[in-house]
Scaffold this motif. Structure first.
Motif, short mmCIF file in Angstrom:
data_model
loop_
_atom_site.label_atom_id
_atom_site.label_comp_id
_atom_site.label_asym_id
_atom_site.label_seq_id
_atom_site.Cartn_x
_atom_site.Cartn_y
_atom_site.Cartn_z
N GLN A 118 0.82 -1.21 0.00
CA GLN A 118 0.00 0.00 0.00
C GLN A 118 0.86 1.26 0.00
N GLY A 119 1.25 1.69 -1.17
CA GLY A 119 1.92 2.97 -1.31
C GLY A 119 3.37 3.02 -0.89
N PRO A 154 0.90 5.32 3.34
CA PRO A 154 0.10 6.11 2.40
C PRO A 154 -1.07 5.31 1.84
N GLY A 155 -2.26 5.92 1.85
CA GLY A 155 -3.44 5.26 1.30
C GLY A 155 -4.05 4.21 2.19
N THR A 215 -9.04 7.11 6.25
CA THR A 215 -8.10 6.77 5.19
C THR A 215 -6.97 7.80 5.15
N SER A 220 -3.19 9.19 0.05
CA SER A 220 -2.44 8.30 -0.84
C SER A 220 -1.33 9.07 -1.55
N ASP A 221 -1.53 10.38 -1.69
CA ASP A 221 -0.49 11.23 -2.28
C ASP A 221 0.70 11.32 -1.31
N TYR A 277 0.96 13.06 2.45
CA TYR A 277 1.19 12.15 3.57
C TYR A 277 2.39 12.62 4.39
N HIS A 323 -6.80 11.64 5.06
CA HIS A 323 -7.47 12.24 3.92
C HIS A 323 -8.95 12.42 4.21
#
Length: 270
Positions: free
Chosen positions: A46-47, A233-234, A245, A248-249, A253, A265
């Motif tokens: 995840q990221g 992230p994300g 959440t 994701s950027d 983050y 987020h």
């Protein structure tokens, strides 16, 4: 005259902390869950690949973990689940993260589970994880097809060498009941894993589930009201009915973490 407090105002969760972590309504909802068990999940998929390009993964996750500790307090941990990928996580990253969890939360009854592909189940990785008190080694394959089943023999033997309490197999996607049954029989006859789990989400899988039956679907798991905190992230986390959440950027983050705020987020409405 005292000015009424706006519940949406960003305030500190601890009166002596100068850094604001999240809003008052979120603080209140965390307080209501403080006596519930919680799982911590580190998912390398995840990221983290993008995070590795802009930051040191281990340090960033440890900073996020520190912020969550300030927000949640010393919560009791039911499960620590690491989704390992050798492409993103290095031994010093894993060691720092696990030590960080141990220093900030109550891990006295925590189940340590690593989920990894057969290719990632290398000797040095298994030795490190066992040294960090991981008890369950779960080898994840996408489908129960013959080419993937053949990849399991050596990793299962290697994991047993390091005396993991449980060595299991996770089939992430199933295609047809009859084919699945046949594959499960083949796995049991050839490799005798301690359990076989069919499903994508594994953090609710507990020792009691495995004691009751050794082939499990998600629907078979004992219902436990467990919160889960997912790092990175994300990543999505759940506290009762509250779902949060992370950005994701990667830029957002890291920016939030450096400001001393949870990198969320999505924030609940006040």
């Amino acid at each position: 005259m005292n000015t009424p407090t706006n519940p949406a105002t960003i305030i500190s969760l601890q009166s002596r902390e100068e850094i604001s972590l999240c809003d008052a309504s979120l603080r209140h909802r965390f307080e209501l869950r403080r006596n519930k068990p919680m799982a911590i999940i580190i998912d390398a998929q995840q990221g983290l690949e993008l995070l590795a390009e802009q930051s040191e993964i281990g340090l960033s996750l440890q900073k996020e973990l520190k912020l969550w500790h300030k927000a949640l307090g010393r919560r009791k941990i039911s499960c620590i689940e690491l989704h390992y990928s050798g492409a993103f996580l290095h031994p010093f990253d894993i060691t720092g993260i696990i030590h960080g969890i141990a220093s900030k939360f109550d891990i006295s009854d925590a189940l340590y589970r690593v989920v990894l592909s057969p290719d990632d189940a290398q000797t040095e990785v298994l030795a490190l994880l066992r040294g960090l008190s991981f008890q369950h080694c779960q080898l994840a394959i996408e489908h129960a097809q013959s080419d993937q089943l053949q990849m399991l023999e050596e990793p299962i033997d290697e994991a047993r060498t390091y005396k993991f309490a449980r060595v299991g197999v996770q089939i992430q996607h199933s295609e047809g009941v009859e084919n699945l049954r046949k594959s499960i029989r083949v796995m049991r006859d050839r490799y005798s894993p301690d359990y076989i789990y069919i499903g994508s989400t594994t953090y609710p899988l507990g020792e009691k589930d495995i004691e009751q039956q050794t082939t499990l679907f998600k629907e078979d798991l004992i219902e436990v009201s467990t919160d889960h905190l997912n790092l990175g992230p994300g990543a999505s986390s759940k506290f009762g009915s509250l779902r949060l959440t992370n950005f994701s950027d990667i830029g957002h983050y890291l920016e939030e973490i450096e400001k001393g705020q949870l990198p969320l987020h999505q924030r609940p409405l006040s």
